[in-house]
Write a protein that holds these residues in place. Structure first.
Motif, PDB file in Angstrom:
ATOM      1  N   ARG A 285       3.774 -24.897 -12.371  1.00  0.00           N
ATOM      2  CA  ARG A 285       3.538 -26.915 -12.931  1.00  0.00           C
ATOM      3  C   ARG A 285       5.059 -27.487 -13.090  1.00  0.00           C
ATOM      4  O   ARG A 285       4.867 -28.470 -13.291  1.00  0.00           O
ATOM      5  CB  ARG A 285       3.204 -26.249 -14.466  1.00  0.00           C
TER       6      ARG A 285
ATOM      7  N   GLN B 152       3.165 -33.009 -17.027  1.00  0.00           N
ATOM      8  CA  GLN B 152       1.936 -32.728 -17.566  1.00  0.00           C
ATOM      9  C   GLN B 152       2.908 -31.024 -18.467  1.00  0.00           C
ATOM     10  O   GLN B 152       3.504 -30.727 -17.848  1.00  0.00           O
ATOM     11  CB  GLN B 152       1.568 -31.137 -16.579  1.00  0.00           C
TER      12      GLN B 152
ATOM     13  N   GLN C 190      -0.994 -29.026 -21.312  1.00  0.00           N
ATOM     14  CA  GLN C 190      -1.745 -29.848 -19.733  1.00  0.00           C
ATOM     15  C   GLN C 190      -2.276 -28.562 -18.908  1.00  0.00           C
ATOM     16  O   GLN C 190      -3.270 -29.460 -18.633  1.00  0.00           O
ATOM     17  CB  GLN C 190      -1.274 -31.176 -19.759  1.00  0.00           C
ATOM     18  N   TRP C 191      -1.272 -28.284 -18.446  1.00  0.00           N
ATOM     19  CA  TRP C 191      -1.239 -27.360 -16.990  1.00  0.00           C
ATOM     20  C   TRP C 191      -2.129 -26.421 -17.653  1.00  0.00           C
ATOM     21  O   TRP C 191      -3.100 -26.508 -16.433  1.00  0.00           O
ATOM     22  CB  TRP C 191      -0.023 -27.292 -16.412  1.00  0.00           C
TER      23      TRP C 191
END
Length: 374
Positions: free
Chosen positions: A216, A232, A236-237
């Motif tokens: 990420r 992100q 979200q990731w």
């Protein structure tokens, strides 16, 4: 001497968004309107896939994918979604608006929605779109983020003319174009995959769970110079993993990074700096793949999909991207996939489009992003 005029600061986001106090009413088609709920998932899935088939969209959705959309931790179905139900209780239209928690340099509101093909031409879509735009403006105004803002929606190249006109009449204009690319994997003797390894010292590894957070951080660094991309957050990731294919996903790791040089680099973000100081692995490139089983019948054959491919800026030019992509394609082929597919911004600044073309990818279809910039 030329006098440089000072740049005027943008107006406050609440002013630029021009959000209405009250959302517009929906009266067309004699439908009953209410927020969507998780219980609507089966009917909503049927509606979305019916629309996709009627509009010749190149994909279909699974229940797992839809539930991830409905269950996203940042989503407020009670205020940011709406469905139209007919007298028999059938869903005939839906819409929702989405803002992303990680947006920092530009706050965005995305509009999603559609009307059942049997109920088009009654003015339902026009009223629904007006509701979506109004709610999107409210969300932007309420964000409190004093940065540029955007109202946005995506359309496939084959989108119905009436839907295109909805956007145009509301003032949306095409701003970016995307291509769905595909590479045939059925005859690798005639069209072999490249045998590429990253530069000496870098390791190509499976994307294991313990490297996910490092991937990420690599993504946020790799995409900070990509148009339209925002950082992100961890939530979200980790979202949207129902289609995630770990057996097709890889990373490149630098086992001995020059920590002092990276910490001195002003482009090294705070999260990466903290990870370096803590001795965490440094992922410098990643290939995150997905298995979209529901789309196999639409294409007519199984395929592997490169969901995200990226390389940290400091490691570009070291064969990281091509090694990752080759590893992904080889994994697809070994698993019996007939093709490799991915989506690319046609104006990608990293030169990715040329890389894909050199590896045998060609355009299958396209889409575009339409926006109002605020």
């Amino acid at each position: 001497m030329t006098t440089v005029q000072p740049t005027r600061p943008p107006a406050p986001i609440a002013e630029r968004a021009a959000a209405p106090v009250v959302l517009p009413a929906l009266t067309a088609g004699d439908l009953t309107w209410r927020p969507a709920t998780r219980d609507d998932a089966p009917a909503l899935l049927d509606l979305r896939n019916t629309v996709a088939e009627a509009d010749h969209e190149p994909y279909r959705e699974s229940m797992e994918e839809l539930l991830e959309i409905l269950d996203a931790p940042w989503r407020r179905l009670d205020t940011d979604s709406i469905v139209g139900v007919d007298a028999e209780g059938a869903l005939r239209a839906y819409g929702y608006v989405e803002t992303m928690p990680g947006d920092t340099s530009r706050v965005r509101a995305f509009l999603w929605g559609a009307v059942h093909p049997d109920r088009r031409g009654e003015g339902i879509g026009r009223e629904l779109f007006a509701w979506q735009e109004a709610r999107a403006r409210q969300l932007l105004a309420a964000s409190g983020k004093e940065v540029p803002a955007r109202l946005a929606g995506f359309l496939e190249d084959e989108a119905p003319t009436a839907k295109v006109r909805l956007y145009e009449r509301a003032g949306f204009a095409p701003l970016r174009f995307y291509a769905d690319l595909e590479r045939d994997l059925r005859d690798l003797e005639a069209h072999p995959l490249p045998a590429v390894e990253p530069d000496d010292g870098l390791l190509l590894l499976p994307l294991r769970a313990e490297l996910d957070e490092s991937a990420r951080l690599a993504h946020n660094d790799a995409f900070r110079d990509h148009w339209g991309s925002e950082p992100q957050t961890p939530e979200q990731w980790r979202s949207g993993r129902s289609t995630y294919a770990p057996e097709w996903s890889f990373v490149v790791v630098d086992p001995a990074p020059d920590v002092d040089a990276l910490l001195a680099d002003p482009h090294t973000d705070a999260e990466t700096a903290a990870a370096l100081r803590a001795g965490e692995p440094l992922v410098v490139g990643y290939h995150v793949a997905a298995r979209y089983t529901a789309d196999f019948a639409v294409r007519g054959y199984p395929f592997g999909y490169t969901e995200i491919l990226g390389v940290r800026r400091a490691y570009r030019g070291r064969k990281v991207a091509v090694a990752l992509l080759a590893a992904g394609m080889r994994a697809f082929a070994d698993d019996g996939m007939a093709a490799a597919a991915l989506d690319v911004d046609t104006q990608n600044p990293s030169g990715a489009h040329g890389l894909y073309a050199s590896l045998g990818y060609g355009k299958r279809h396209g889409s575009r992003l339409l926006t109002i910039e605020l």
